[in-house]
Design a protein around this motif. Structure first.
Motif, mmCIF file in Angstrom:
data_model
loop_
_atom_site.group_PDB
_atom_site.id
_atom_site.type_symbol
_atom_site.label_atom_id
_atom_site.label_comp_id
_atom_site.label_asym_id
_atom_site.label_seq_id
_atom_site.Cartn_x
_atom_site.Cartn_y
_atom_site.Cartn_z
ATOM 1 N N THR A 183 43.455 -11.693 47.928
ATOM 2 C CA THR A 183 42.889 -13.045 47.874
ATOM 3 C C THR A 183 42.005 -13.214 46.645
ATOM 4 O OG1 THR A 183 42.924 -13.231 50.298
ATOM 5 C CG2 THR A 183 41.502 -14.761 49.092
ATOM 6 N N SER A 184 41.232 -12.183 46.341
ATOM 7 C CA SER A 184 40.394 -12.225 45.138
ATOM 8 C C SER A 184 41.247 -12.337 43.887
ATOM 9 C CB SER A 184 39.517 -10.970 45.060
ATOM 10 O OG SER A 184 38.673 -10.863 46.189
ATOM 11 N N ILE A 185 42.388 -11.634 43.875
ATOM 12 C CA ILE A 185 43.269 -11.645 42.705
ATOM 13 C C ILE A 185 43.822 -13.043 42.467
ATOM 14 C CG2 ILE A 185 45.514 -10.855 41.824
ATOM 15 C CD1 ILE A 185 44.909 -8.131 43.074
ATOM 16 N N PHE A 186 44.354 -13.686 43.527
ATOM 17 C CA PHE A 186 44.956 -14.988 43.238
ATOM 18 C C PHE A 186 43.918 -16.094 43.053
ATOM 19 C CE2 PHE A 186 45.731 -15.115 48.001
ATOM 20 C CZ PHE A 186 45.015 -16.259 48.299
ATOM 21 N N ILE A 187 42.707 -15.929 43.586
ATOM 22 C CA ILE A 187 41.645 -16.896 43.293
ATOM 23 C C ILE A 187 41.226 -16.778 41.825
ATOM 24 C CG2 ILE A 187 39.221 -17.462 43.711
ATOM 25 C CD1 ILE A 187 39.696 -16.896 46.657
#
Length: 329
Positions: free
Chosen positions: A41-45
């Motif tokens: 989730t951190s990566i795609f945010i």
């Protein structure tokens, strides 16, 4: 890709308990699953926010890059936003839950968009290398050669070629190549290109051939540009306009070459597996493909970071935009 095909199940389970023809599912420990959800989730945010920042900076700033280069980077960032906002979230669920819960039709659509975005990134970087070639080798004619029409043609060609090939895959319905025939028909699986015959041809034609062009162009640019810079410096003791232009173009070329190098670092291992896997009877574990696929996705997150670290004008404009945004909040 479906990690349940890796053959190393930590506990026996099915994607759909009520269906006899459901694909098996690997159930990872809850703590590990939450950790991966947080990481992905951190990566795609970061991917979405970083590429949106690039888009806004280019649209709202007067930066020293040419209009054609700006348009190509802008279009490349749009692809990054779509990867982060559309491809990554569904791939995250598939990777962690080892099942596809979004239906077979959406599986085909998701795979197609994934292929299109990867392919259009390759073509964008190819045209960016051509743009840098013209800037270095034909500086006086550059503005006449790289007009807005030329840039629009390059961008439309990048997306057009990628769309044609991506949707051709779905229409042709290539054969699935996996070790167990059961996985061809079970419910809850979504197989990506590595499991299909067309994967090898795709890797060679739509990845390695453009990459060879990119590497060749940048190699020639660096050798000749460095020689030209030395000649200009020896004949001009002061910082003439010609020397300044050469230095500016060379710096921009180096930065964009880092973008290309990062792309090669992220995507080449995945495509090498695409070529090797059919030659060894599809014995490469799907879990390895899953890991390499996420390394490839990271490329869309890295590009904005490269601009931040190597373009001072980008950092200054980004600070102004972010300060105005937080002041309004």
């Amino acid at each position: 890709m479906n990690a349940s095909l890796s053959g190393s199940h930590e506990s026996a389970a099915l994607c759909y308990d009520s269906l006899n023809n459901s694909c098996p599912r690997t159930v990872y420990p809850l703590t590990l699953r939450f950790s991966f959800y947080f990481l992905f989730t951190s990566i795609f945010i970061l991917t979405i926010s970083g590429n949106l920042l690039v888009i806004f900076v280019i649209l709202l700033s007067q930066n020293p890059l040419s209009a054609a280069t700006n348009h190509l980077i802008l279009s490349l960032s749009v692809a990054g936003v779509v990867i982060g906002g559309f491809v990554m979230p569904h791939s995250m669920v598939r990777s962690i839950e080892t099942c596809w819960y979004f239906g077979q039709i959406f599986c085909e659509f998701h795979t197609t968009i994934d292929v299109v975005l990867c392919n259009t990134t390759v073509w964008h970087l190819t045209f960016i290398s051509v743009d840098r070639y013209l800037a270095i080798f034909h500086p006086l004619q550059y503005r006449n050669l790289m007009t807005n029409i030329t840039a629009a043609t390059m961008i439309s060609s990048s997306w057009g070629l990628a769309l044609v090939f991506g949707f051709a895959i779905v229409i042709s319905n290539p054969q699935v190549k996996i070790r167990d025939d059961f996985y061809k028909s079970c419910v809850g699986g979504c197989f990506s290109l590595h499991a299909r015959e067309i994967g090898v041809e795709y890797s060679i034609i739509f990845y390695f051939i453009p990459v060879c062009i990119i590497i060749t162009v940048y190699s020639r640019i660096f050798f000749v540009a460095q020689r030209h810079a030395k000649v200009i410096h020896s004949y001009n003791k002061g910082p003439t306009l010609s020397a300044q232009l050469t230095a500016k173009d060379l710096k921009a070329t180096k930065t964009l070459a880092i973008v290309v190098g990062t792309f090669l670092f992220c995507w080449t291992p995945f495509f090498m597996c695409n070529i090797i896997d059919p030659l060894i009877g599809h014995l490469i574990p799907t879990l390895l493909y899953e890991c390499l696929m996420w390394v490839a996705y990271l490329n869309a997150m890295f590009n904005p970071l490269i601009y931040v670290f190597f373009y001072s004008w980008f950092r200054k404009t980004a600070k102004i935009l972010l300060s105005k945004l937080f002041m309004q909040i």
